[in-house]
Design a protein around this motif. Sequence first.
Motif, PDB file in Angstrom:
ATOM      1  N   PRO A  11      13.500 -22.718 -21.552  1.00  0.00           N
ATOM      2  CA  PRO A  11      13.841 -23.230 -20.042  1.00  0.00           C
ATOM      3  C   PRO A  11      14.975 -24.529 -20.907  1.00  0.00           C
ATOM      4  N   ASP A  57      19.182 -25.304  -9.560  1.00  0.00           N
ATOM      5  CA  ASP A  57      17.155 -24.981  -8.692  1.00  0.00           C
ATOM      6  C   ASP A  57      17.397 -25.469  -7.251  1.00  0.00           C
ATOM      7  N   LYS A 131      10.324 -32.611 -21.328  1.00  0.00           N
ATOM      8  CA  LYS A 131      10.559 -34.551 -20.653  1.00  0.00           C
ATOM      9  C   LYS A 131      11.387 -34.886 -21.163  1.00  0.00           C
ATOM     10  N   ASP A 142      19.926 -31.589 -13.473  1.00  0.00           N
ATOM     11  CA  ASP A 142      18.438 -31.582 -14.274  1.00  0.00           C
ATOM     12  C   ASP A 142      17.641 -32.618 -12.935  1.00  0.00           C
ATOM     13  N   TRP A 144      17.029 -32.218  -9.843  1.00  0.00           N
ATOM     14  CA  TRP A 144      15.802 -31.067  -9.009  1.00  0.00           C
ATOM     15  C   TRP A 144      14.336 -30.840  -9.616  1.00  0.00           C
ATOM     16  N   LYS A 145      14.814 -30.945 -11.243  1.00  0.00           N
ATOM     17  CA  LYS A 145      13.308 -30.379 -12.233  1.00  0.00           C
ATOM     18  C   LYS A 145      12.561 -31.975 -12.120  1.00  0.00           C
ATOM     19  N   ASN A 148      10.671 -32.098  -9.123  1.00  0.00           N
ATOM     20  CA  ASN A 148       9.590 -31.314  -9.008  1.00  0.00           C
ATOM     21  C   ASN A 148       8.876 -30.473 -10.238  1.00  0.00           C
ATOM     22  N   TRP A 149       8.882 -31.497 -10.452  1.00  0.00           N
ATOM     23  CA  TRP A 149       8.776 -31.139 -12.311  1.00  0.00           C
ATOM     24  C   TRP A 149       7.097 -30.367 -12.562  1.00  0.00           C
ATOM     25  N   THR A 151       6.320 -28.401 -10.658  1.00  0.00           N
ATOM     26  CA  THR A 151       6.411 -27.193  -9.603  1.00  0.00           C
ATOM     27  C   THR A 151       7.823 -26.446 -10.582  1.00  0.00           C
ATOM     28  N   PHE A 152       8.749 -27.030 -11.939  1.00  0.00           N
ATOM     29  CA  PHE A 152       9.362 -26.446 -12.510  1.00  0.00           C
ATOM     30  C   PHE A 152       8.433 -25.463 -13.342  1.00  0.00           C
ATOM     31  N   SER A 155       6.758 -22.440 -13.131  1.00  0.00           N
ATOM     32  CA  SER A 155       7.725 -21.135 -12.627  1.00  0.00           C
ATOM     33  C   SER A 155       8.155 -20.328 -14.367  1.00  0.00           C
ATOM     34  N   ILE A 156       8.319 -22.355 -15.671  1.00  0.00           N
ATOM     35  CA  ILE A 156       8.194 -21.911 -16.485  1.00  0.00           C
ATOM     36  C   ILE A 156       7.336 -21.208 -17.142  1.00  0.00           C
TER      37      ILE A 156
END
Length: 196
Positions: A11, A57, A131, A142, A144-145, A148-149, A151-152, A155-156
Amino acid sequence: MEPTVIFLIGPAGSGKSTIGKLISSKYNCCYLDKDVVCNKLTGLILESNGYSPHERDGCTFYSDVVMDLEYQTLLDIANDNLQLGRSVVLDAPFLGYFSNRNYIHELKEKYDWQNVKPLVLQVTVDFSVLKERMQARALERDAWKFSNWDTFIQSIQEKQCLWEGIEILQFDNSSATVDLDKLYHILPFTPPSGLM
């Protein structure tokens, strides 16, 4: 020794760039960072189509139109070096290609990698450390990440590398400093003479 192409995955913020540069320096490899190779052009393409130059993203235009161009460019440059007998470290997430089990077979066929050894080095990191590192680097892409932590992170966790026909090595990079002995020990080749 046959040239090796190392797919350095993990990531954003996991320390891939640091790891990639250490490996490239130790083993005299060509180091290719997708961000350095493509970011300026990608930003212009996004902006000229009405998007923020930092938008990646969650941007369907990036994933549908731009992403493949980035990776094709990166791999074409890598292949030129591999055909010259030079090992290559590819610093890029490759997340969008993880589900394609035949991805490595397709690359071998496309580039005629009969005498090239591909391997994956997956850099992992504790999510709290991730983080902190991303906050410290403070990059616009970053945003968006952070917004939407969950969700991010999900996804990982969900996107596992399913590639077949390639060795997948893992290196935990959660420590404040890189454990060089551990890093070099897991790689299956020795440095050129004079680089020990």
